[in-house]
Design a protein around this motif. Structure first.
Motif, PDB file in Angstrom:
ATOM      1  N   GLN A 196       8.783 147.213 -32.966  1.00 33.55           N
ATOM      2  CA  GLN A 196       7.642 147.797 -32.278  1.00 33.55           C
ATOM      3  C   GLN A 196       6.793 146.691 -31.625  1.00 33.55           C
ATOM      4  N   ASP A 197       5.805 147.119 -30.826  1.00 31.41           N
ATOM      5  CA  ASP A 197       4.968 146.136 -30.133  1.00 31.41           C
ATOM      6  C   ASP A 197       4.318 145.152 -31.099  1.00 31.41           C
ATOM      7  N   ASP A 198       3.803 145.654 -32.223  1.00 28.36           N
ATOM      8  CA  ASP A 198       3.166 144.760 -33.194  1.00 28.36           C
ATOM      9  C   ASP A 198       4.152 143.730 -33.730  1.00 28.36           C
ATOM     10  N   ASP A 199       5.406 144.158 -33.937  1.00 28.90           N
ATOM     11  CA  ASP A 199       6.430 143.229 -34.416  1.00 28.90           C
ATOM     12  C   ASP A 199       6.687 142.136 -33.378  1.00 28.90           C
ATOM     13  N   LEU A 200       6.810 142.546 -32.119  1.00 30.36           N
ATOM     14  CA  LEU A 200       7.116 141.583 -31.055  1.00 30.36           C
ATOM     15  C   LEU A 200       5.963 140.604 -30.850  1.00 30.36           C
ATOM     16  N   ILE A 201       4.736 141.097 -30.930  1.00 34.21           N
ATOM     17  CA  ILE A 201       3.573 140.210 -30.779  1.00 34.21           C
ATOM     18  C   ILE A 201       3.511 139.221 -31.943  1.00 34.21           C
ATOM     19  N   ALA A 202       3.860 139.676 -33.149  1.00 32.89           N
ATOM     20  CA  ALA A 202       3.902 138.766 -34.302  1.00 32.89           C
ATOM     21  C   ALA A 202       4.944 137.679 -34.098  1.00 32.89           C
TER      22      ALA A 202
ATOM     23  N   PRO B 172      14.518 144.197 -22.418  1.00 27.53           N
ATOM     24  CA  PRO B 172      14.437 145.282 -21.432  1.00 27.53           C
ATOM     25  C   PRO B 172      13.283 146.247 -21.725  1.00 27.53           C
ATOM     26  N   ALA B 173      12.656 146.726 -20.654  1.00 32.72           N
ATOM     27  CA  ALA B 173      11.573 147.712 -20.749  1.00 32.72           C
ATOM     28  C   ALA B 173      10.446 147.237 -21.664  1.00 32.72           C
ATOM     29  N   LEU B 174      10.151 145.954 -21.606  1.00 30.11           N
ATOM     30  CA  LEU B 174       9.067 145.400 -22.416  1.00 30.11           C
ATOM     31  C   LEU B 174       7.755 146.087 -22.059  1.00 30.11           C
ATOM     32  N   SER B 175       6.951 146.420 -23.046  1.00 36.03           N
ATOM     33  CA  SER B 175       5.710 147.159 -22.797  1.00 36.03           C
ATOM     34  C   SER B 175       4.653 146.266 -22.151  1.00 36.03           C
TER      35      SER B 175
ATOM     36  N   THR C 207       7.925 132.298 -17.367  1.00 38.91           N
ATOM     37  CA  THR C 207       9.023 132.328 -16.394  1.00 38.91           C
ATOM     38  C   THR C 207      10.040 133.400 -16.769  1.00 38.91           C
ATOM     39  N   ALA C 208      10.352 133.509 -18.068  1.00 33.60           N
ATOM     40  CA  ALA C 208      11.272 134.561 -18.519  1.00 33.60           C
ATOM     41  C   ALA C 208      10.689 135.940 -18.232  1.00 33.60           C
ATOM     42  N   LEU C 209       9.401 136.116 -18.444  1.00 34.08           N
ATOM     43  CA  LEU C 209       8.754 137.402 -18.172  1.00 34.08           C
ATOM     44  C   LEU C 209       8.791 137.728 -16.682  1.00 34.08           C
TER      45      LEU C 209
ATOM     46  N   THR D  49      12.403 144.734 -15.522  1.00 30.82           N
ATOM     47  CA  THR D  49      12.126 146.010 -16.178  1.00 30.82           C
ATOM     48  C   THR D  49      10.864 145.977 -17.032  1.00 30.82           C
ATOM     49  N   ALA D  50      10.262 144.809 -17.185  1.00 24.90           N
ATOM     50  CA  ALA D  50       9.045 144.710 -17.994  1.00 24.90           C
ATOM     51  C   ALA D  50       7.902 145.468 -17.321  1.00 24.90           C
ATOM     52  N   GLU D  51       7.096 146.135 -18.127  1.00 28.11           N
ATOM     53  CA  GLU D  51       5.974 146.921 -17.615  1.00 28.11           C
ATOM     54  C   GLU D  51       4.744 146.021 -17.466  1.00 28.11           C
ATOM     55  N   ILE D  52       4.750 145.232 -16.410  1.00 26.20           N
ATOM     56  CA  ILE D  52       3.640 144.306 -16.171  1.00 26.20           C
ATOM     57  C   ILE D  52       2.598 145.020 -15.299  1.00 26.20           C
ATOM     58  N   SER D  53       1.360 145.001 -15.730  1.00 27.78           N
ATOM     59  CA  SER D  53       0.294 145.668 -14.994  1.00 27.78           C
ATOM     60  C   SER D  53      -0.023 144.914 -13.702  1.00 27.78           C
TER      61      SER D  53
END
Length: 378
Positions: A115-121, A138-141, A158-160, A165-169
């Motif tokens: 989940q997002d919290d896991d990835l941020i950790a 893929p499809a990163l929030s 750079t990777a981002l 597919t990343a959901e960049i605002s």
């Protein structure tokens, strides 16, 4: 059959899905080989028959306990098996995601249990290799993308930027464009990014090289000549608005004091390229002249000749020879022109757009231009 053969990725789940009696026998065993076989056998059974929700917590504890006891090769196979499993115990997936990168990579890339919290950790706790894999997911929030941008780690940014597919605002893309001013590796993926807008493209255009400018111009129908003129006019206006009256050296005594100051800085090993940039910003052109000559081993007459030339090429090579970053050269040369009656002129190619040059090559090019006034070969 040896344990090593059983643990190869080519082993099928069916070959590991043993009878209940065999599973019980493996569970009673205390040997490391049997623990490895038990772990993979349970995983294979769960793949074939995903566990019901009411037993998933118990199963998770069993698998987590077993995973802590097995070798890295088994954990790697386990990570590959669990990468796409929607039944996998979340605690086990998080443990594998924080393991060494060769084990963590498949779960970081694909596991639906993270989940997002896991990835941020993981961004906070794990290595840069782990962070890059998160940025490629893929499809990163948007929430995780913002966390990556907040951390401002060049390789992860750079990777981002390369993750279509990343959901960049929109604000996230704006911040990436701003970061590309200092991180050159961001510029190429941003020129191709699907969320790059016309406005941000014009901003990005100001600090990319010729090839990327052409790519931006083709994609956004930008008139490159008009935009180059607009960028230059904006830079000139900014410097005109900020200019203050300049005190010009009118006597030899003032000139000598500037030279003595540079000699003292050099003797104390305090003469740095950043000091020369600051001298220009503080409108102390004579200090810049003496400092550049001293730092590069040039004569003051050579530097003054370069500053009064019809092209900025020679002074660019002198600045490169002492380590002044080409990224600041354009702004600096515009400030110098305001202090030096418009010189050096704008004739010739913008050599700073060709890429970096070694200090030795730049010094040779400067001396060649200073001696004969002809373009140098480097």
């Amino acid at each position: 059959m040896t344990v090593l053969v059983q643990l190869t990725p080519s082993s099928s789940p069916e070959s590991e899905a043993t009878s209940l009696g065999e599973l019980l026998a493996l569970a009673r065993s205390r040997t490391g080989d049997d623990r490895q076989r038990l772990l993979l056998a349970i995983t294979a059974l769960c793949d074939a028959n995903p566990p019901a929700e009411e037993i998933s917590d118990v199963l998770g504890e069993v698998l987590l306990m077993l995973a802590h006891q097995v070798e890295r090769d088994v954990r790697r196979i386990l990570a590959e098996r669990l990468a796409k499993a929607d039944w996998a115990p979340r605690a086990l997936v998080n443990m594998l995601a924080l393991d060494e990168i060769e084990i963590a990579r498949p779960v970081l890339a694909s596991s639906p249990m993270l989940q997002d919290d896991d990835l941020i950790a993981i961004l906070v706790q794990a290595t840069i290799e782990h962070q890059i894999e998160v940025a490629r997911r893929p499809a990163l929030s948007g929430r995780v993308a913002d966390a990556i941008i907040d951390r401002a780690e060049p390789a992860t940014l750079t990777a981002l930027a390369s993750n279509r597919t990343a959901e960049i605002s929109p604000d996230g893309v704006r911040r990436l464009v701003e970061q590309s001013r200092r991180i050159a590796a961001l510029r190429a993926p941003l020129t191709r990014h699907p969320r790059l807008t016309d406005v941000l493209a014009e901003q990005l255009y100001q600090w990319v090289g010729t090839a990327l400018r052409q790519a931006i111009g083709a994609r956004f129908q930008i008139n490159e000549d008009d935009l180059n003129v607009s960028v230059q006019q904006a830079v000139d206006k900014a410097f005109r608005d900020s200019v203050v009256p300049v005190v010009v050296a009118e006597n030899d005594e003032f000139e000598e004091s500037e030279r003595r100051l540079i000699d003292k800085l050099r003797a104390a090993d305090q003469l740095r390229p950043s000091y020369l940039v600051r001298a220009v910003r503080e409108k102390r052109l004579n200090l810049f002249v003496h400092g550049l000559a001293a730092l590069g081993g040039f004569s003051v007459a050579e530097i003054r000749g370069a500053l009064n030339a019809g092209s900025p090429e020679a002074i660019y090579y002198a600045c490169s020879a002492v380590g002044i970053d080409r990224a600041v050269f354009v702004a600096m040369i515009n400030e110098i022109r305001l202090l030096n009656d418009g010189a050096p002129g704008t004739y010739g190619a913008q050599v700073w757009l060709r890429g970096s040059i070694s200090a030795a090559s730049a010094a040779r090019a400067f001396r060649a231009l200073a001696h004969d006034g002809q373009p140098a070969t480097v």
